[in-house]
Motif scaffolding. Structure first.
Motif, mmCIF file in Angstrom:
data_model
loop_
_atom_site.group_PDB
_atom_site.id
_atom_site.type_symbol
_atom_site.label_atom_id
_atom_site.label_comp_id
_atom_site.label_asym_id
_atom_site.label_seq_id
_atom_site.Cartn_x
_atom_site.Cartn_y
_atom_site.Cartn_z
ATOM 1 N N LEU A 1 12.532 -11.893 -19.115
ATOM 2 C CA LEU A 1 11.289 -12.611 -19.372
ATOM 3 C C LEU A 1 11.640 -14.063 -19.634
ATOM 4 O O LEU A 1 12.250 -14.398 -20.647
ATOM 5 C CB LEU A 1 10.572 -12.004 -20.583
ATOM 6 N N HIS B 1 13.731 -3.172 -18.370
ATOM 7 C CA HIS B 1 13.517 -3.066 -19.810
ATOM 8 C C HIS B 1 12.032 -3.025 -20.172
ATOM 9 O O HIS B 1 11.616 -2.228 -21.001
ATOM 10 C CB HIS B 1 14.216 -4.237 -20.514
ATOM 11 N N TYR B 2 11.226 -3.887 -19.560
ATOM 12 C CA TYR B 2 9.819 -4.013 -19.928
ATOM 13 C C TYR B 2 8.861 -3.219 -19.037
ATOM 14 O O TYR B 2 7.688 -3.096 -19.351
ATOM 15 C CB TYR B 2 9.393 -5.487 -19.899
ATOM 16 N N LYS B 3 9.320 -2.781 -17.879
ATOM 17 C CA LYS B 3 8.519 -1.999 -16.916
ATOM 18 C C LYS B 3 7.541 -2.823 -16.099
ATOM 19 O O LYS B 3 7.096 -2.383 -15.056
ATOM 20 C CB LYS B 3 7.765 -0.832 -17.578
ATOM 21 N N TYR C 1 6.238 -7.230 -15.295
ATOM 22 C CA TYR C 1 6.338 -8.667 -15.573
ATOM 23 C C TYR C 1 5.091 -9.351 -15.041
ATOM 24 O O TYR C 1 4.631 -9.064 -13.929
ATOM 25 C CB TYR C 1 7.580 -9.271 -14.921
ATOM 26 N N ASP D 1 15.278 -8.818 -14.471
ATOM 27 C CA ASP D 1 14.949 -8.054 -15.673
ATOM 28 C C ASP D 1 15.027 -8.961 -16.903
ATOM 29 O O ASP D 1 15.620 -8.636 -17.913
ATOM 30 C CB ASP D 1 15.855 -6.832 -15.842
ATOM 31 N N SER E 1 4.631 -12.922 -19.322
ATOM 32 C CA SER E 1 4.649 -11.828 -20.282
ATOM 33 C C SER E 1 5.270 -10.621 -19.617
ATOM 34 O O SER E 1 5.513 -10.617 -18.411
ATOM 35 C CB SER E 1 3.232 -11.505 -20.762
ATOM 36 N N ALA E 2 5.486 -9.594 -20.413
ATOM 37 C CA ALA E 2 6.074 -8.374 -19.879
ATOM 38 C C ALA E 2 5.584 -7.173 -20.681
ATOM 39 O O ALA E 2 5.210 -7.301 -21.842
ATOM 40 C CB ALA E 2 7.604 -8.458 -19.953
ATOM 41 N N GLY E 3 5.566 -6.033 -20.009
ATOM 42 C CA GLY E 3 5.244 -4.783 -20.672
ATOM 43 C C GLY E 3 3.793 -4.353 -20.626
ATOM 44 O O GLY E 3 3.479 -3.212 -20.930
ATOM 45 N N TYR E 4 2.893 -5.223 -20.236
ATOM 46 C CA TYR E 4 1.469 -4.874 -20.183
ATOM 47 C C TYR E 4 1.154 -4.098 -18.909
ATOM 48 O O TYR E 4 1.779 -4.308 -17.879
ATOM 49 C CB TYR E 4 0.605 -6.133 -20.253
#
Length: 162
Positions: free
Chosen positions: A82, A151-153, A155, A80, A109-112
């Motif tokens: 980045l 946290h970001y859902k 990766y 968890d 990156s994360a969250g996309y």
């Protein structure tokens, strides 16, 4: 029956089977990962068009690099975190995987939630954009791993090599 397609699919499966430690998603397939559609061919088309617009050569999808990118995305999701370093530095990871290259770049990156959106995000980031426009890049691999409780859902990792 289209035997050419069958022979192509069988050949691709055999080639990917040789890379057992890597992602077995065929080069042109879309992998559905808990709501994240990752299409390496779409990513290659977007990145290649962007590179051509800047006078650079296109990049082609390398299945082994897709698996390599997936390992990094999975390591980030598991931690968890980045980070380019969560599973070790890029050069060390490439060496351990036996992937030869003179140059290599990596975007994480994360969250996309889509391929197009993560690439657009990388284009807006100066460092990531520099990697997308690396003149020596010829091959690429991309992957995303969902992290519903993280946290970001999600990766993402993109690796491009010569």
């Amino acid at each position: 029956m289209n035997y050419r397609k069958i022979i192509t699919v069988v050949g691709l499966c055999a080639a990917l089977g040789a890379c057992a430690q890597y992602d077995r998603t065929p080069t042109g397939a879309t992998a559905q990962l808990s709501g994240i559609a990752v299409d390496p061919q779409q990513a290659s088309a977007i990145i290649s068009a962007y590179r051509r617009a800047h006078g650079l050569s296109p990049v082609v999808v390398e299945p082994m690099l897709n698996g390599f990118a997936r390992q990094q995305a999975a390591a980030m999701a598991s931690a968890d975190q980045l980070s380019h370093e969560v599973a070790g530095g890029l050069t060390a990871r490439l060496g351990r995987a036996g992937i030869a290259q003179r140059t290599a770049v990596e975007n994480v990156s994360a969250g996309y939630q889509s391929t197009a959106r993560v690439i657009a995000g990388w284009q807006r980031s100066p460092g990531h954009n520099q990697n997308l426009l690396d003149p020596s890049a010829r091959r690429m691999g991309i992957a995303a791993v969902a992290s519903p409780g993280g946290h970001y859902k999600s990766y993402w990792s993109l690796v491009m090599t010569n």
